[in-house]
Design an enzyme around this catalytic site. Structure first.
Site, short mmCIF file in Angstrom:
data_model
loop_
_atom_site.label_atom_id
_atom_site.label_comp_id
_atom_site.label_asym_id
_atom_site.label_seq_id
_atom_site.Cartn_x
_atom_site.Cartn_y
_atom_site.Cartn_z
N CYS A 299 0.88 -1.02 0.05
CA CYS A 299 0.01 0.18 -0.17
C CYS A 299 0.89 1.30 0.15
CB CYS A 299 -1.08 0.08 1.46
SG CYS A 299 -2.04 -1.38 1.37
N HIS B 276 -2.77 6.97 2.77
CA HIS B 276 -3.24 5.72 2.07
C HIS B 276 -4.54 5.43 2.81
CE1 HIS B 276 -3.88 1.49 0.94
NE2 HIS B 276 -3.66 1.47 2.28
N ASN C 127 -10.11 0.11 0.16
CA ASN C 127 -8.59 -0.02 0.12
C ASN C 127 -7.98 -0.59 -1.08
OD1 ASN C 127 -6.11 -0.13 0.39
ND2 ASN C 127 -6.10 -1.09 2.57
#
Ligand code: ACO
Length: 319
Positions: free
Chosen positions: A113, A246, A276
């Protein structure tokens, strides 16, 4: 002095939307649980024949169009992904071919990520040192492929998508500073611990996560790395116009903004609609906030990644 400036952004989300209620019909969860714990309401899921390079291609076309340049002008392609099309060639090489160009350097960055922030820092170094003039940096993921759709603790959290930026060498400030970190001793709290051996997957190809441990780690390091990055530029936290961490969980985003003293209205959050999307989450959110007019020329934007590895990092950009 040469800077790398962001001159165009683009993004792509697969057409198919899966809502929390859709998931609740198949596994033991609820819209209320998912929204309360994560802020996620829906995610986009790629079609079976869509790969990361397909998503990357659409996002890249958008970024190139926004920059007003042709693919032939790119001399570096960096793709951040943990869900590449193949073991090899890299997704960046496949993207290059789909863009119809050849010759320029192309490679993948794997920092889960944090991948986009890592990729941006790498491309920035190439541009500032004169090794590239025009760079395409993409975050692209089909995380839906590495989820155990019966594990309610992980499958509700992720989605598919891609985001891209075009960087160009310029005398005016663009990327002001980047800070990258990793600590491999935390590899076990977020992992897809499989590999290919003898033509078979050995171990588990699915995401496994210690949610509470990831949560605590993420909030701490996002706070620390933001402070480190502004200090590197000789600026203060109050000089940040927009914070784009993020997009993992709205509680992580809001806790980070609060710790940094960034007002809620200066936090860009797309996790409710996108979930996500790992390496794609930051460029997707950046593209959304640029296109809806919130982020404007001259604004300072803090981009932040945190993810498996553990990896984390931040980039402060003047738009
Ligand atoms: N629906 C309903 N119940 C669930 C679900 C679900 N989808 N998932 C877990 N539960 C249950 C658990 O089984 C547990 O039940 P129990 O108490 O009977 O054992 C209960 O909910 C609480 O579970 P916790 O894991 O303690 O819940 P928590 O409040 O920590 O929230 C979450 C879990 C959302 C995963 C949270 O820890 C989190 O967001 N962590 C960060 C992880 C993250 O964002 N990861 C993304 C990848 S990492 C990255 O991108 C940086």
């Amino acid at each position: 002095m040469t800077f790398a400036r962001i001159v165009g952004t683009g993004s792509y989300l697969p057409r198919r939307i899966v809502t929390n209620d859709d998931l609740a019909r198949r596994i033991d969860t609820s819209d209320e649980w998912i929204v309360t714990r994560t802020g996620i309401r829906q995610r986009h899921i790629a079609e079976p024949d869509q790969t990361s390079s397909d998503l990357a291609l659409e996002a890249s076309r958008g970024a190139l169009a926004a920059a007003g340049i042709g693919a032939g002008e790119i001399d570096l392609i960096v793709v951040a992904t943990s869900t590449p099309d193949f073991v090899f060639p890299s997704t960046a090489c496949l993207l290059q071919a789909k863009l119809g160009v050849k010759g320029c350097a192309a490679f993948d960055v794997q920092a889960v990520c944090s991948g986009f922030v890592y990729g941006l820092a790498v491309a920035d170094s190439f541009v500032r040192t004169g090794q590239a003039r025009t760079a395409l940096v993409v975050g692209a993921e089909v995380f839906s492929r590495i989820l155990d759709w019966n594990d309610r603790g992980t499958c509700v959290l992720f989605g598919d998508g891609a985001g891209a930026v075009v960087l160009r060498a310029d005398e005016r400030p663009g990327i002001l500073a980047s800070v990258l970190h990793a600590d491999g001793s935390h590899a076990g709290i977020l992992t897809a611990p499989g590999n290919v051996c003898g033509g078979k997957v050995i171990g588990s190809p699915y995401v496994r996560m210690d949610g509470p441990a990831v949560f605590k780690f993420a909030v701490r390091v996002l706070d620390e790395v933001a402070r480190e990055t502004v200090a590197k530029c000789g600026l203060a936290l109050g000089d940040i116009d927009w914070l784009i961490p993020h997009q993992a969980n709205i509680r992580i985003l809001e806790a980070t903004a609060k710790r940094l003293g960034v007002p809620r209205e200066r936090l860009v959050a797309t996790v409710d609609r996108h979930a996500n999307t790992s390496a794609a989450s930051v460029p997707l959110a950046l593209d959304v906030a640029l296109r809806d007019g919130r982020i404007r020329a001259g604004h300072r934007v803090m981009l932040q990644g945190v993810g498996g590895g553990f990896t984390w990092g931040a980039t402060l950009v003047e738009m």
